[in-house]
Scaffold this active site. Structure first.
Site, PDB file in Angstrom:
ATOM      1  N   CYS A  95      57.862  98.691 -47.212  1.00 20.80           N
ATOM      2  CA  CYS A  95      57.441  98.430 -45.829  1.00 20.80           C
ATOM      3  C   CYS A  95      57.887  97.064 -45.322  1.00 20.80           C
ATOM      4  O   CYS A  95      57.969  96.852 -44.120  1.00 20.80           O
ATOM      5  CB  CYS A  95      55.927  98.545 -45.711  1.00 20.80           C
ATOM      6  SG  CYS A  95      55.291 100.163 -46.182  1.00 20.80           S
ATOM      7  N   HIS A 352      55.603 103.935 -37.971  1.00 16.58           N
ATOM      8  CA  HIS A 352      55.999 102.923 -38.948  1.00 16.58           C
ATOM      9  C   HIS A 352      57.169 103.441 -39.779  1.00 16.58           C
ATOM     10  O   HIS A 352      56.974 104.013 -40.853  1.00 16.58           O
ATOM     11  CB  HIS A 352      54.795 102.597 -39.841  1.00 16.58           C
ATOM     12  CG  HIS A 352      55.101 101.739 -41.034  1.00 16.58           C
ATOM     13  ND1 HIS A 352      56.039 100.731 -41.014  1.00 16.58           N
ATOM     14  CD2 HIS A 352      54.575 101.750 -42.298  1.00 16.58           C
ATOM     15  CE1 HIS A 352      56.077 100.156 -42.215  1.00 16.58           C
ATOM     16  NE2 HIS A 352      55.215 100.760 -43.000  1.00 16.58           N
ATOM     17  N   CYS A 382      51.438  94.914 -45.223  1.00 15.97           N
ATOM     18  CA  CYS A 382      51.227  95.260 -46.622  1.00 15.97           C
ATOM     19  C   CYS A 382      52.434  96.040 -47.126  1.00 15.97           C
ATOM     20  O   CYS A 382      53.213  96.580 -46.340  1.00 15.97           O
ATOM     21  CB  CYS A 382      49.941  96.050 -46.812  1.00 15.97           C
ATOM     22  SG  CYS A 382      49.888  97.614 -45.914  1.00 15.97           S
ATOM     23  N   GLY A 384      53.934  98.720 -50.363  1.00 14.61           N
ATOM     24  CA  GLY A 384      53.610  99.639 -51.437  1.00 14.61           C
ATOM     25  C   GLY A 384      53.689  99.004 -52.814  1.00 14.61           C
ATOM     26  O   GLY A 384      54.435  98.051 -53.041  1.00 14.61           O
TER      27      GLY A 384
END
Length: 397
Positions: A95, A352, A382, A384
């Site tokens: 991300c 996203h 955040c 993964g």
């Protein structure tokens, strides 16, 4: 000792974000072509920067396979018409892909290796679903290195609800409804639009079952979203859970690209930069509490800069799940409805596309700081497998 150079964010754009899958607007569009569109628009909008002056092209993708599997920075640069003398490479931090592309390029600029760089990311989640072709090492579970739930982002969101019971489903739904309302206002129409989407979003032509059309809006935005409607949705990841499709970001396709430059080069070329990079931090947390990552990352970057959270005028946080943002809010003592937080909505409303999201956050932050005449802004998300990223910027507009 080598002199370090100030790094400036000059400009950033994104494509509209589309629903992943056969019904989405990018189903018949290649991932690398989406990135090419963003890079070409960046070049068009900044004619002062001659393509041969670009020192490197850094692009991110989480699923580095298929139409986003070739070394993207080089692949997209050549397809976008950037001279073959300009190198490029690809990065992956899930991300935080685009934010990692930005900090990697910033390091090159700060060290004096390049004067100007392109950084961004692309994710075609319709062509490459999250986790597809990923072979998790069995040792992760057999040796209890991680909790099994760490492999499912939705389960990690439920874990946050478990760990922080004050964050109820009702709070998450209210935050999600607010995200749609703010994004709807940001898109607006005519005199009602505040301009942020017009300034940062690049329409592109796409081929569909009905022929060619223009993708010019985020497909996930639901202007009629209500708290009552969200309350009726069933849990998506756990029986009796609190995470639903309504208080989560949808699976999305999209691309982003940004120009970074040294302060000296910006002055030489007469550029009008938007932000100065103050500092950045990455942090690791328990993988099954992935969403907690931005908390230590934010604290770390604020400590680097010697300022407090109260000194920051604007926050652009990714919204993979409402509970994740609310965890950050509670830990940093920021109210759910703080006007500094995601004033134009977030990923719950627009989606996203994993590795692309970071530049969307920075571009909206730059617009918001100019609109509010603020000094400091923070982009954070955040990541993964239990990580977080936070980048602190100073407004120079």
């Amino acid at each position: 000792m080598r002199e370090l150079h100030e790094v400036l964010f000059v400009d950033g754009v994104r494509t509209p974000f589309g629903k992943a899958g056969p019904k989405g607007q990018y189903w018949r569009t290649r991932a690398d072509d989406m990135a090419v569109k963003a890079v070409r628009e960046l070049l068009r909008r900044n004619p002062e920067i001659e393509p041969e002056r670009i020192g490197d092209v850094v692009l991110a993708a989480t699923a580095q396979v298929g139409d986003q599997g070739l070394t993207l920075g080089r692949d997209v640069a050549l397809l976008a018409g950037i001279p073959e003398t300009v190198p490029g490479f690809a990065v992956d931090r899930m991300c935080a892909g685009a934010l990692t592309a930005v900090t990697a390029a910033a390091g090159e600029i700060a060290f004096g290796a390049v004067d100007i760089a392109v950084a961004g990311g692309v994710e075609h989640m319709g062509h490459h679903p999250m986790g597809e072709n990923v072979d998790f090492n069995p040792r992760f579970v057999s040796e209890r290195l991680i909790d099994e739930s760490a492999a499912s982002m939705g389960q990690t969101a439920e874990n946050l609800h478990d760990r922080f019971p004050a964050i109820t489903k009702e709070r998450a739904d209210a935050f999600a409804a607010g995200s749609h309302a703010k994004a709807t206002a940001a898109w607006g129409s005519g005199a009602q639009a505040n301009g942020v989407m017009k300034e940062t979003v690049v329409p592109m032509s796409v081929f569909s079952d009905e022929g060619w059309k223009v993708a010019d809006r985020d497909e996930f935005l639901r202007p009629d979203t209500t708290i009552e409607g969200l309350a009726a949705l069933k849990p998506a990841f756990r029986a009796g859970g609190r995470v639903t499709a309504g208080n989560s970001a949808g699976l999305t396709d999209g691309a982003t690209a940004a120009f970074l430059a040294s302060e000296r080069t910006a002055e030489e070329l007469g550029l009008k930069p938007k932000l100065r990079l103050v500092g950045y931090a990455y942090a690791g947390v328990e993988p099954h509490l992935m969403g907690y990552g931005p908390v230590p990352a934010t604290n770390r970057v604020l400590e680097q800069a010697g300022i407090s959270i109260d000194d920051v005028d604007l926050f652009e946080l990714n919204e993979p799940f409402a509970v994740q943002v609310l965890t950050w809010c509670d830990e940093l003592e920021i109210a759910d409805d703080d006007p500094r937080l995601n004033p134009y909505g977030g990923a719950i409303a627009c989606g996203h596309p994993l590795a692309a999201t970071g530049v969307r956050l920075i571009s909206q932050l730059a617009y918001g700081l100019r609109e509010r005449n603020g000094r400091y802004g923070l982009t954070a998300l955040c990541i993964g497998m239990g990580m977080g990223c936070a980048i602190l910027w100073e407004n120079v507009q």
